[in-house]
Design an enzyme around this catalytic site. Structure first.
Site, PDB file in Angstrom:
ATOM      1  N   TYR A 110       3.719   4.975  -6.257  1.00  0.00           N
ATOM      2  CA  TYR A 110       2.631   5.108  -5.275  1.00  0.00           C
ATOM      3  C   TYR A 110       3.182   4.991  -3.851  1.00  0.00           C
ATOM      4  O   TYR A 110       2.921   5.839  -2.990  1.00  0.00           O
ATOM      5  CB  TYR A 110       1.601   4.007  -5.563  1.00  0.00           C
ATOM      6  CG  TYR A 110       0.481   3.874  -4.557  1.00  0.00           C
ATOM      7  CD1 TYR A 110      -0.458   4.885  -4.393  1.00  0.00           C
ATOM      8  CD2 TYR A 110       0.345   2.710  -3.796  1.00  0.00           C
ATOM      9  CE1 TYR A 110      -1.503   4.736  -3.495  1.00  0.00           C
ATOM     10  CE2 TYR A 110      -0.698   2.559  -2.908  1.00  0.00           C
ATOM     11  CZ  TYR A 110      -1.620   3.583  -2.755  1.00  0.00           C
ATOM     12  OH  TYR A 110      -2.649   3.432  -1.865  1.00  0.00           O
ATOM     13  N   LEU A 130     -13.154   4.361  -1.003  1.00  0.00           N
ATOM     14  CA  LEU A 130     -13.298   4.776   0.400  1.00  0.00           C
ATOM     15  C   LEU A 130     -14.323   5.900   0.540  1.00  0.00           C
ATOM     16  O   LEU A 130     -15.170   5.881   1.436  1.00  0.00           O
ATOM     17  CB  LEU A 130     -11.954   5.274   0.937  1.00  0.00           C
ATOM     18  CG  LEU A 130     -10.915   4.233   1.327  1.00  0.00           C
ATOM     19  CD1 LEU A 130      -9.567   4.904   1.574  1.00  0.00           C
ATOM     20  CD2 LEU A 130     -11.342   3.466   2.582  1.00  0.00           C
TER      21      LEU A 130
HETATM   22  N1  SER Z   1      -4.768  -1.362  -2.632  1.00  0.00           N
HETATM   23  C1  SER Z   1      -3.624  -0.559  -2.978  1.00  0.00           C
HETATM   24  C2  SER Z   1      -3.035  -0.986  -4.266  1.00  0.00           C
HETATM   25  O1  SER Z   1      -3.155  -2.146  -4.588  1.00  0.00           O
HETATM   26  C3  SER Z   1      -2.579  -0.655  -1.904  1.00  0.00           C
HETATM   27  O2  SER Z   1      -2.768   0.351  -0.978  1.00  0.00           O
HETATM   28  O3  SER Z   1      -2.431  -0.206  -4.929  1.00  0.00           O
END
Ligand code: SER
Length: 304
Positions: A138, A13
């Site tokens: 996460y 990003l």
């Molecule tokens: N793209 C991220 C992941 O796969 C998900 O937010 O961990």
């Protein structure tokens, strides 16, 4: 005048945000724990976002008033070392909050993720506020961050804005350690003429979005009048949903002859706890969100 700090600026990003602000002639200080491979388009300082003192000094030195805090360990990497994932994702977030409060930062952007959802979120079409039972560290850090965003707004009036990103498809800078990475890996294998072994089964449907839409969504959200935002935590957004099987059909229809076999690993379980489709009607209503790139356009662009 906006003076922006981006942390984790060399990631998927960050690289694109830098390009965007560069085009708009907006001052950016990029920081990352790594050094860039080539000369960045903006000011750059190597810094660890866990080093609060250093980030605070940089905010003061460069007279920063907006922060894009992008540092994170993604879902699959996070499962390899969940303690490290919590520490980096949460402690850096808390540092940015404290620094923002003591330096009068106007606004903060902090990406959340569809990883906040879980098997109880009614995954066929996930609404803005379903039951949330994230299965990864996460996802837990992202959901915690969302709760903290609401808390700090109510407690201190701190303006942190957030989007629950689906998988993001980019070509120049690729993500690392995510569960949605297969899509980029498969596209890159097609371009190089390699075969590809997919770590998800062929019918795993997940929401995705083209990188330009991901950047535009954040810019749009950040420039919306605060009083128009009905969601304090993080907005659902999506581009389109796709399975590995559909992706392969699309790749072939663009003239690439790719061979794929399927060997699901631990990431299958993560993907099975994430949405198939996302309802982003709050984003559409509150700040006029509308993705520009659909499935076919995105894959075509990514294959170039
Ligand atoms: N793209 C991220 C992941 O796969 C998900 O937010 O961990």
């Amino acid at each position: 005048m906006d003076r922006i700090l981006i942390t984790g600026a060399l990631g998927q990003l960050g690289t694109e945000f830098i390009k965007h602000f560069n085009r708009e002639n907006i001052f950016v200080l990029a920081t990352d724990i790594k050094l860039p491979n080539s000369k960045p388009l903006c000011e750059f300082e190597q810094a660890d976002s866990l080093d609060k003192k250093r980030i605070d000094e940089l905010v003061k030195k460069y007279d920063i008033n907006i922060i894009y805090h992008l540092v994170a360990i993604l879902s699959a990497s996070g499962e390899k070392d969940p303690f490290k994932s919590w520490k980096l994702n949460m402690n850096s977030f808390q540092n940015i909050v404290e620094i923002s409060l003591s330096n009068n930062i106007k606004k903060v952007f902090w990406p959340s993720s569809m990883a906040v959802f879980g098997t109880e979120s009614k995954l066929d079409l996930v609404i803005q506020n379903p039951v949330m039972n994230p299965s990864t560290m996460y996802g837990i850090t992202k959901l915690t961050g969302e709760k903290l965003i609401e808390y700090y707004f109510n407690k201190f009036g701190l303006d942190i804005r957030s989007l629950r990103y689906p998988g993001i498809i980019s070509v120049e800078t690729v993500p690392g350690g995510g569960t949605t990475d297969y899509i980029i890996d498969m596209i890159n294998a097609a371009k190089k003429g390699f075969s590809y072994s997919c770590f998800l089964n062929e019918n795993t449907e997940l929401p995705m979005m083209y990188i330009d839409d991901a950047i535009n969504a954040a810019i749009k959200l950040m420039s919306t009048k605060r009083s128009n935002l009905s969601i304090l935590s993080s907005y659902n957004i999506t581009g389109f949903s796709i399975t590995p099987k559909k992706l392969l059909i699309e790749i072939k229809s663009n003239g690439f002859n790719l061979k794929v076999d399927y060997k699901p690993d631990f990431r299958q379980k993560i993907a099975d706890s994430w949405p198939k489709k996302i309802d982003d009607s709050f984003a559409k209503k509150d700040w006029d969100w509308n993705p520009e790139f659909g499935l076919k356009q995105t894959i075509k662009k990514a294959l170039k």
